[in-house]
Design a protein around this motif. Structure first.
Motif, PDB file in Angstrom:
ATOM      1  N   VAL A 191      77.536 -91.699 -31.404  1.00  0.00           N
ATOM      2  CA  VAL A 191      78.758 -91.635 -30.603  1.00  0.00           C
ATOM      3  C   VAL A 191      79.099 -93.071 -30.217  1.00  0.00           C
ATOM      4  O   VAL A 191      78.251 -93.776 -29.653  1.00  0.00           O
ATOM      5  CB  VAL A 191      78.568 -90.789 -29.331  1.00  0.00           C
ATOM      6  CG1 VAL A 191      79.865 -90.780 -28.508  1.00  0.00           C
ATOM      7  CG2 VAL A 191      78.167 -89.368 -29.684  1.00  0.00           C
ATOM      8  N   ALA A 194      84.528 -91.839 -29.304  1.00  0.00           N
ATOM      9  CA  ALA A 194      84.845 -91.297 -27.981  1.00  0.00           C
ATOM     10  C   ALA A 194      85.779 -92.259 -27.258  1.00  0.00           C
ATOM     11  O   ALA A 194      85.693 -93.475 -27.450  1.00  0.00           O
ATOM     12  CB  ALA A 194      83.572 -91.082 -27.166  1.00  0.00           C
ATOM     13  N   MET A 223      81.702 -89.487 -23.676  1.00  0.00           N
ATOM     14  CA  MET A 223      80.405 -89.806 -24.276  1.00  0.00           C
ATOM     15  C   MET A 223      79.281 -89.003 -23.624  1.00  0.00           C
ATOM     16  O   MET A 223      78.403 -88.468 -24.301  1.00  0.00           O
ATOM     17  CB  MET A 223      80.112 -91.302 -24.144  1.00  0.00           C
ATOM     18  CG  MET A 223      80.930 -92.167 -25.074  1.00  0.00           C
ATOM     19  SD  MET A 223      80.403 -93.892 -25.001  1.00  0.00           S
ATOM     20  CE  MET A 223      81.344 -94.574 -26.382  1.00  0.00           C
ATOM     21  N   VAL A 233      74.148 -93.451 -28.821  1.00  0.00           N
ATOM     22  CA  VAL A 233      75.434 -93.592 -28.158  1.00  0.00           C
ATOM     23  C   VAL A 233      75.571 -95.035 -27.683  1.00  0.00           C
ATOM     24  O   VAL A 233      74.595 -95.652 -27.251  1.00  0.00           O
ATOM     25  CB  VAL A 233      75.575 -92.623 -26.961  1.00  0.00           C
ATOM     26  CG1 VAL A 233      74.515 -92.897 -25.898  1.00  0.00           C
ATOM     27  CG2 VAL A 233      76.964 -92.695 -26.347  1.00  0.00           C
TER      28      VAL A 233
END
Length: 394
Positions: free
Chosen positions: A47, A81, A87, A99
């Motif tokens: 992400v 995102a 997120m 992430v």
């Protein structure tokens, strides 16, 4: 009525409860004795913010994915995102390995036990990270690291040079207060604001200069009175906002086709618009700016931890760090990246704000027990519900 990109409170509130203090009582156990990563699992799911992981699709010169995939056999899959809250929601749902979390998300992920401690012995380049970032409080808890620093920078004021007659705005007032701009037209309906509760800090930062009697010492640590003043400013701003943005590409289109001339933004949008020869520039006004220092964090239940560790090591290479800084307009987490990078250039790090570190108020999650206000501060869950109310006209 301004466009509200995510009208449901559930999207924002899909978050773990945050402790009243950042002194999180966690006792992680991890393989501290391991010194090498095993064979890759074939892929890594990440992400990331827009523009953070490029494979040359937009510009062939910017590709730090293809070589990694060839070398490791780990295919990189990216889910973009638009906000920190998005997120956190995605990491809560699971299915991702990594992430690129900003400081207003990282502690929530740690508190919610959604990210794992990282074994820095498995990251050979750890020692090359900027010392100012290695033990930063947004990814280090009780001496334990929960990620590798990636990039940092400021939330700039992006503006149309034609609307401002070539002169950079000196204050954030051009997006907070209705006024006539240098082109003779009102700013009403021509400015944007960020679609995320953390934007309350931008209003608080503005008030630190323009209403010093409020006594705001830190834009993330607000008393009831200070917080109310920030919300009042945002309600005033709502009357002139064209859109609350969270999608970088939509903001680029709005500046290109919808008559938007000023907004808080990221250097990524500025650089892309300038590369398209649009009349765009950016500045950090006199009040200073909020900013972000992002950390690559690994999900506690990562399905592909070996590929994840390989990516974290790859992400710290001077080549990747420099290319990314050139593309996004950010500052590398590895200072060595500032030298000898063809895309970034000799002065790239200075241009992107390397010397502005002390002027930036980096995003972090507001908590009730705070350092600057003896009476306590407004915690983040209030920021979430109240910002949604502002967007809804309440």
């Amino acid at each position: 009525m301004p466009h509200i990109s995510r009208p449901t409170i559930a999207r924002y509130l899909h978050l773990p409860a945050l402790a009243a203090s950042v002194s999180l009582a966690l006792s992680p156990v991890f393989a501290a004795e391991m010194t090498s990563v095993g064979k890759g699992e074939g892929k890594v799911d990440i992400v990331a913010w827009a523009g953070y992981i490029e494979r040359g699709d937009t510009d062939k010169a910017y590709d730090w994915v293809t070589a990694f995939e060839t070398k490791t056999g780990c295919k990189v899959n990216v889910k973009t995102a638009g906000t920190s809250d998005e997120m956190v929601a995605l990491m809560n749902e699971g299915g991702f390995d990594l992430v690129t979390a900003s400081g207003d998300a990282s502690l929530r992920l740690i508190a919610g036990k959604k990210v794992a401690p990282v074994n820095t012995k498995l990251i050979p380049s750890w020692g090359t990270v900027d010392p100012r970032l290695q033990d930063a409080p947004w990814h280090t808890v009780n001496g334990v690291h929960y990620g590798t620093p990636y990039q940092w920078g400021s939330n700039v004021l992006m503006y149309n040079t034609e609307a401002f007659k070539g002169a950079a705005p000196k204050s954030w007032n051009v997006v907070f207060e209705e006024q006539t701009l240098p082109d003779g037209k009102s700013n009403k309906g021509r400015i944007q604001a960020f679609d995320g509760p953390i934007y309350i800090a931008d209003a608080a930062l503005y008030l630190m200069t323009h209403k010093p009697e409020l006594g705001i010492k830190d834009p993330y640590e607000l008393t009831e009175a200070q917080y109310k003043a920030a919300l009042d400013l945002l309600r005033q701003q709502r009357k002139i906002v064209q859109r609350y943005w969270h999608d970088a590409m939509i903001q680029i289109d709005d500046f290109t086709n919808e008559g938007v001339v000023a907004s808080s933004s990221w250097p990524f949008q500025v650089n892309l618009l300038k590369s398209q020869k649009k009349p765009i520039a950016s500045t950090i006004p006199s009040e200073g700016a909020t900013g972000w220092a992002d950390t690559t964090m690994m999900h506690a239940d990562a399905a592909h931890p070996n590929c994840a560790y390989m990516w974290m090591e790859h992400s710290l290479s001077p080549k990747v760090q420099g290319d990314l800084a050139a593309w996004f307009g950010s500052v590398p987490a590895v200072p060595a990246a500032c030298k000898g990078n063809e895309l970034l250039g000799a002065e790239g790090c200075t241009t992107n704000g390397m010397e502005e570190f002390e002027r930036i108020h980096f995003w972090r999650t507001p908590v009730a027990k705070c350092a600057t206000q003896a009476e306590g501060c407004i915690p983040y869950y209030r920021w979430v519900s109240d910002y949604i109310a502002v967007l809804g006209g309440r």
